[in-house]
Scaffold this motif. Structure first.
Motif, mmCIF file in Angstrom:
data_model
loop_
_atom_site.group_PDB
_atom_site.id
_atom_site.type_symbol
_atom_site.label_atom_id
_atom_site.label_comp_id
_atom_site.label_asym_id
_atom_site.label_seq_id
_atom_site.Cartn_x
_atom_site.Cartn_y
_atom_site.Cartn_z
ATOM 1 N N PRO A 76 0.830 -1.209 0.000
ATOM 2 C CA PRO A 76 0.000 0.000 0.000
ATOM 3 C C PRO A 76 0.864 1.258 0.000
ATOM 4 N N GLY A 77 0.514 2.183 -0.868
ATOM 5 C CA GLY A 77 1.224 3.450 -0.916
ATOM 6 C C GLY A 77 2.498 3.454 -1.728
ATOM 7 N N LEU A 78 2.928 2.303 -2.229
ATOM 8 C CA LEU A 78 4.142 2.243 -3.049
ATOM 9 C C LEU A 78 3.758 2.495 -4.499
ATOM 10 N N ALA A 79 4.222 3.619 -5.050
ATOM 11 C CA ALA A 79 3.807 4.030 -6.387
ATOM 12 C C ALA A 79 4.512 3.200 -7.457
ATOM 13 N N PRO A 80 3.853 2.945 -8.587
ATOM 14 C CA PRO A 80 4.496 2.223 -9.691
ATOM 15 C C PRO A 80 5.783 2.910 -10.127
ATOM 16 N N GLY A 81 6.761 2.105 -10.465
ATOM 17 C CA GLY A 81 8.038 2.633 -10.905
ATOM 18 C C GLY A 81 9.136 1.613 -10.732
ATOM 19 N N VAL A 82 10.374 2.047 -10.908
ATOM 20 C CA VAL A 82 11.541 1.174 -10.830
ATOM 21 C C VAL A 82 12.499 1.718 -9.785
#
Length: 228
Positions: A76-82
């Motif tokens: 939860p709360g971890l935004a899409p990305g690398v």
């Protein structure tokens, strides 16, 4: 790739463009591969982490050593990305006992990075994600490329034509807006650049398997919480 669990991929394996309904985290434990998806194109190596959002699509091209990838539930709360983590093997050991604890471990140690490719297909992908109304032919001519060549080259890189990539970007934006939308679905379709409500409904149903009116009803029910 499985949504949760350890995935082992052979040398030079190819996974065509595919979509996951639920978001998840991919932690590269060994080997390496190239991923081309809605967030861009990346060359991934051990210690790198990809956070996939719901309904996003990507293709994967594995290298000469294949790859070992740990897939975990989305935090939860971890935004899409690398990004990267320091100790991916510790995450793998923890996941054997408790995948949710492994997710928390990765989320706490995740450091975002931006190592996406910057060739013209990637510039076009970023432009289409930012502006689904972008005129592809004009964009191509603006950088001195033939529009037909752009369409073919983009499809080789991303596994979808620029037009398909654009409609999917518009559809994901509509899905993101749907849960908090207070107007009519026709108004939402106009706001998101669809020709009409029917066009938006077809696009959302094609992506999710569910028409927007049902998705909206589920969202309203979830916001109200369980009945007592």
């Amino acid at each position: 790739m499985s949504a949760v669990g350890l995935g082992r991929h052979a040398a030079d394996e190819r996974l065509p463009r595919h979509r996951h309904a639920e978001g998840y985290i991919a932690v590269v434990l060994g080997g390496g591969y190239e991923e081309a998806g809605d967030a861009g194109r990346f060359t991934l190596r051990p210690g790198m982490v990809v956070v996939h959002g719901g309904w996003t699509a990507h293709l994967d091209r594995f290298g000469v050593h294949g790859a070992e990838v740990l897939n975990l539930p989305l935090a939860p709360g971890l935004a899409p990305g690398v990004g990267t983590i320091d100790d991916p093997d510790a995450a793998a050991r923890l996941a054997e006992r408790d995948p949710r604890a492994a997710t928390a471990f990765v989320a706490e140690r995740f450091r975002a990075s931006d190592e996406r490719h910057a060739d013209w297909p990637d510039l076009l992908a970023a432009a289409l994600s930012a502006d689904p109304d972008l005129a592809i032919a004009s964009w191509a001519r603006g950088i001195g490329l033939d529009p037909a060549s752009v369409s073919r080259g983009f499809a080789r890189a991303y596994g979808a034509s620029p037009k398909r990539f654009r409609i999917e970007a518009r559809t994901r934006r509509a899905l993101a807006a749907l849960s908090g939308w207070r107007g009519t679905l026709a108004d939402l379709a106009a706001d998101q650049g669809f020709a009409d409500q029917a066009h938006m409904a077809r696009a959302i149903a094609a992506m999710t398997g569910v028409p927007p009116i049902r998705l909206r009803a589920k969202s309203v029910q979830a916001s109200r919480g369980p009945r007592r």
